[in-house]
Design a protein around this motif. Structure first.
Motif, PDB file in Angstrom:
ATOM      1  N   LEU A 133       0.831  -1.212   0.000  1.00  0.00           N
ATOM      2  CA  LEU A 133       0.000   0.000   0.000  1.00  0.00           C
ATOM      3  C   LEU A 133       0.863   1.259   0.000  1.00  0.00           C
ATOM      4  CD1 LEU A 133      -2.762  -1.017   2.581  1.00  0.00           C
ATOM      5  CD2 LEU A 133      -2.971  -0.956   0.081  1.00  0.00           C
ATOM      6  N   ASP A 134       1.950   1.234   0.775  1.00  0.00           N
ATOM      7  CA  ASP A 134       2.822   2.406   0.851  1.00  0.00           C
ATOM      8  C   ASP A 134       3.430   2.739  -0.509  1.00  0.00           C
ATOM      9  OD1 ASP A 134       2.330   2.872   3.495  1.00  0.00           O
ATOM     10  OD2 ASP A 134       4.181   1.949   4.234  1.00  0.00           O
ATOM     11  N   ALA A 135       3.712   1.726  -1.306  1.00  0.00           N
ATOM     12  CA  ALA A 135       4.290   1.965  -2.631  1.00  0.00           C
ATOM     13  C   ALA A 135       3.303   2.713  -3.533  1.00  0.00           C
ATOM     14  CB  ALA A 135       4.695   0.636  -3.272  1.00  0.00           C
ATOM     15  N   LEU A 136       2.015   2.532  -3.281  1.00  0.00           N
ATOM     16  CA  LEU A 136       0.984   3.178  -4.100  1.00  0.00           C
ATOM     17  C   LEU A 136       0.540   4.526  -3.540  1.00  0.00           C
ATOM     18  CD1 LEU A 136      -1.266   0.087  -4.862  1.00  0.00           C
ATOM     19  CD2 LEU A 136       0.260   1.259  -6.452  1.00  0.00           C
ATOM     20  N   ARG A 137       0.856   4.804  -2.281  1.00  0.00           N
ATOM     21  CA  ARG A 137       0.314   5.995  -1.633  1.00  0.00           C
ATOM     22  C   ARG A 137       0.629   7.305  -2.354  1.00  0.00           C
ATOM     23  NH1 ARG A 137       1.584   9.870   2.226  1.00  0.00           N
ATOM     24  NH2 ARG A 137      -0.103  10.386   3.699  1.00  0.00           N
ATOM     25  N   PRO A 138       1.855   7.534  -2.859  1.00  0.00           N
ATOM     26  CA  PRO A 138       2.096   8.801  -3.568  1.00  0.00           C
ATOM     27  C   PRO A 138       1.186   8.981  -4.771  1.00  0.00           C
ATOM     28  CG  PRO A 138       4.170   7.726  -3.024  1.00  0.00           C
ATOM     29  CD  PRO A 138       3.087   6.726  -2.742  1.00  0.00           C
ATOM     30  N   HIS A 139       0.899   7.897  -5.484  1.00  0.00           N
ATOM     31  CA  HIS A 139       0.021   7.994  -6.650  1.00  0.00           C
ATOM     32  C   HIS A 139      -1.414   8.276  -6.224  1.00  0.00           C
ATOM     33  CE1 HIS A 139       3.448   6.425  -8.834  1.00  0.00           C
ATOM     34  NE2 HIS A 139       3.477   5.375  -8.027  1.00  0.00           N
ATOM     35  N   LEU A 140      -1.839   7.646  -5.134  1.00  0.00           N
ATOM     36  CA  LEU A 140      -3.184   7.896  -4.616  1.00  0.00           C
ATOM     37  C   LEU A 140      -3.317   9.349  -4.171  1.00  0.00           C
ATOM     38  CD1 LEU A 140      -3.525   4.649  -2.477  1.00  0.00           C
ATOM     39  CD2 LEU A 140      -4.745   5.138  -4.607  1.00  0.00           C
ATOM     40  N   ALA A 141      -2.282   9.869  -3.509  1.00  0.00           N
ATOM     41  CA  ALA A 141      -2.323  11.253  -3.039  1.00  0.00           C
ATOM     42  C   ALA A 141      -2.428  12.226  -4.206  1.00  0.00           C
ATOM     43  CB  ALA A 141      -1.080  11.561  -2.202  1.00  0.00           C
ATOM     44  N   ARG A 142      -1.685  11.976  -5.268  1.00  0.00           N
ATOM     45  CA  ARG A 142      -1.754  12.855  -6.446  1.00  0.00           C
ATOM     46  C   ARG A 142      -3.127  12.796  -7.097  1.00  0.00           C
ATOM     47  NH1 ARG A 142       3.782  11.437  -7.019  1.00  0.00           N
ATOM     48  NH2 ARG A 142       3.269   9.550  -8.179  1.00  0.00           N
ATOM     49  N   ALA A 143      -3.703  11.580  -7.157  1.00  0.00           N
ATOM     50  CA  ALA A 143      -5.018  11.437  -7.766  1.00  0.00           C
ATOM     51  C   ALA A 143      -6.078  12.200  -6.970  1.00  0.00           C
ATOM     52  CB  ALA A 143      -5.400   9.959  -7.863  1.00  0.00           C
ATOM     53  N   ILE A 144      -6.000  12.117  -5.652  1.00  0.00           N
ATOM     54  CA  ILE A 144      -6.968  12.817  -4.812  1.00  0.00           C
ATOM     55  C   ILE A 144      -6.795  14.325  -4.934  1.00  0.00           C
ATOM     56  CG2 ILE A 144      -7.625  13.244  -2.403  1.00  0.00           C
ATOM     57  CD1 ILE A 144      -7.003  10.297  -1.854  1.00  0.00           C
ATOM     58  N   LEU A 145      -5.557  14.798  -4.940  1.00  0.00           N
ATOM     59  CA  LEU A 145      -5.315  16.231  -5.100  1.00  0.00           C
ATOM     60  C   LEU A 145      -5.828  16.715  -6.450  1.00  0.00           C
ATOM     61  CD1 LEU A 145      -4.116  18.877  -4.123  1.00  0.00           C
ATOM     62  CD2 LEU A 145      -1.912  18.173  -5.066  1.00  0.00           C
ATOM     63  N   MET A 146      -5.601  15.951  -7.504  1.00  0.00           N
ATOM     64  CA  MET A 146      -6.103  16.324  -8.831  1.00  0.00           C
ATOM     65  C   MET A 146      -7.626  16.395  -8.822  1.00  0.00           C
ATOM     66  SD  MET A 146      -3.827  17.018 -11.113  1.00  0.00           S
ATOM     67  CE  MET A 146      -4.669  16.677 -12.673  1.00  0.00           C
ATOM     68  N   SER A 147      -8.260  15.448  -8.145  1.00  0.00           N
ATOM     69  CA  SER A 147      -9.714  15.458  -8.067  1.00  0.00           C
ATOM     70  C   SER A 147     -10.201  16.738  -7.403  1.00  0.00           C
ATOM     71  CB  SER A 147     -10.212  14.243  -7.280  1.00  0.00           C
ATOM     72  OG  SER A 147      -9.906  13.048  -7.944  1.00  0.00           O
ATOM     73  N   ALA A 148      -9.555  17.111  -6.308  1.00  0.00           N
ATOM     74  CA  ALA A 148      -9.957  18.325  -5.603  1.00  0.00           C
ATOM     75  C   ALA A 148      -9.756  19.550  -6.481  1.00  0.00           C
ATOM     76  CB  ALA A 148      -9.159  18.452  -4.306  1.00  0.00           C
ATOM     77  N   ARG A 149      -8.620  19.629  -7.166  1.00  0.00           N
ATOM     78  CA  ARG A 149      -8.355  20.781  -8.027  1.00  0.00           C
ATOM     79  C   ARG A 149      -9.341  20.839  -9.198  1.00  0.00           C
ATOM     80  NH1 ARG A 149      -5.794  24.601  -5.303  1.00  0.00           N
ATOM     81  NH2 ARG A 149      -3.783  23.938  -4.493  1.00  0.00           N
ATOM     82  N   LEU A 150      -9.645  19.687  -9.766  1.00  0.00           N
ATOM     83  CA  LEU A 150     -10.586  19.661 -10.886  1.00  0.00           C
ATOM     84  C   LEU A 150     -11.955  20.153 -10.458  1.00  0.00           C
ATOM     85  CD1 LEU A 150      -9.613  16.314 -12.639  1.00  0.00           C
ATOM     86  CD2 LEU A 150      -9.368  18.624 -13.568  1.00  0.00           C
TER      87      LEU A 150
END
Length: 354
Positions: A133-150
């Motif tokens: 899970l930790d290996a994927l966390r940076p990608h998940l964080a970017r996806a969530i931030l992009m969602s918020a910005r969009l």
């Protein structure tokens, strides 16, 4: 693509042999969520009954400031876990008892908790699963931030689209906070008070109360689709018609809650507004918008039916739909409402409303 979060949560759960996952997004006093299909009912109940605020679970997650996933063994002693209300009274009675979670404070103001949960009988999440899970966390964080910005960009786009129509507008969340406003709002400044924390209020107290009531009912399925009401300035020198138009929500709206657009239209000499404007303001079908415009023009149901080549019953059905969508009770109210809707054709052309 934020609407894909339920399937993403399923995939994360499969990685650690868990049973679904949940995504919680806290903003101000509200919590929004997405969940694996198998977890939907549990997640909805968790938010509705405010289980995340009971005990110390959320506080421990955010307090740890750990840039990765945390298990129960990381956050609690065995005795503390047994006494934690979320586990003792909510998760474990439902067969869920172990999992891994991470927190993601967003630059846009949201606080995010992402959790995947195992059945109690499966036992605690092992460290090598946490590493996955930790290996994927940076990608998940970017996806969530992009969602918020969009979502912020969608709010701005909505207000800018209304500006192109010549309509002062502000996009609100369900608590009345302004997410975006177009420049035409400056031309109706005497009707609006801008408050702390991006809250707005109408200077007409009666109209402001109607706005609050409409916002409170914005997600009630039985509520009228659009709420329209007059707004008078404090000096009594002019008036507007305010339209609170719901922005219907999907899973992509969990990050920035665009609940409604408040559209302010100046009163002008009585006239029938363009069909396209009526249709866009009240989410009418083309046929319903034409019937509404014809009513404003003084035509009777019989005349509209004859001119349109359809039955009177069909026209009456359209009239009933217009009444429902505009929040009016009688045809005369529709005529009075739409007679005051004026399309301002250029940003500087707000007419004298005295």
């Amino acid at each position: 693509m934020p609407e894909l979060w339920p399937s993403i949560l399923d995939t994360l759960a499969e990685l650690i042999e868990a049973r679904g996952g949940s995504l919680f997004v806290g903003k101000d006093a509200s919590t929004f969520w997405a969940a694996s299909e198998i977890n939907r009912d549990r997640t909805e109940r968790c938010v509705r009954e405010n289980w995340l605020a009971r005990g110390t679970f959320a506080a421990r997650l955010f307090g740890a400031r750990h840039p990765g996933f945390i298990t129960e063994d990381d956050a609690f002693t065995p005795e503390e876990l047994e006494a934690e209300p979320l586990y003792r009274d909510f998760l474990r009675p439902g067969g869920i008892g172990w999992g891994a979670a991470t927190v993601l404070p967003m630059a846009t103001g949201e606080k995010v908790i992402l959790a995947v949960n195992r059945l109690y009988e499966r036992g605690p999440v092992e460290r090598h699963f946490v590493d996955r899970l930790d290996a994927l966390r940076p990608h998940l964080a970017r996806a969530i931030l992009m969602s918020a910005r969009l979502q912020l960009e969608r709010a701005r786009a909505a207000s800018e689209t209304l500006e192109m129509l010549g309509l002062p507008a502000v996009v609100l969340n369900e608590r009345g906070k302004a997410l975006a406003a177009n420049d035409l709002m400056k031309n109706v400044a005497r009707f609006v008070n801008w408050l702390a924390r991006d809250q707005i209020a109408l200077t007409d107290k009666a109209a402001d109360q109607m706005l609050r009531s409409a916002l409170d009912a914005i997600d009630v399925a039985t509520a009228a689709g659009v709420r329209s009401f007059p707004v008078r300035d404090p000096g009594g020198e002019g008036a507007l018609v305010a339209h609170l138009v719901p922005i219907r929500l999907t899973a992509r709206d969990i990050f920035v809650r665009c609940a409604a657009a408040l559209v302010l239209t100046p009163l002008a000499a009585p006239s029938a507004p363009p069909v396209e404007l009526i249709q866009s303001l009240f989410d009418l079908t083309p046929a319903e918008a034409r019937v509404a415009r014809n009513l404003v023009s003084g035509q009777s149901v019989d005349h509209i039916a004859e001119a349109s080549g359809v039955s009177q019953n069909t026209i009456r059905t359209h009239v009933r739909c217009v009444l429902q969508k505009t929040g009016c009770n009688r045809q005369s109210e529709v005529v009075a409402l739409l007679s005051g809707v004026s399309l301002v054709r250029s940003p500087g052309a707000i007419p004298d409303m005295s």
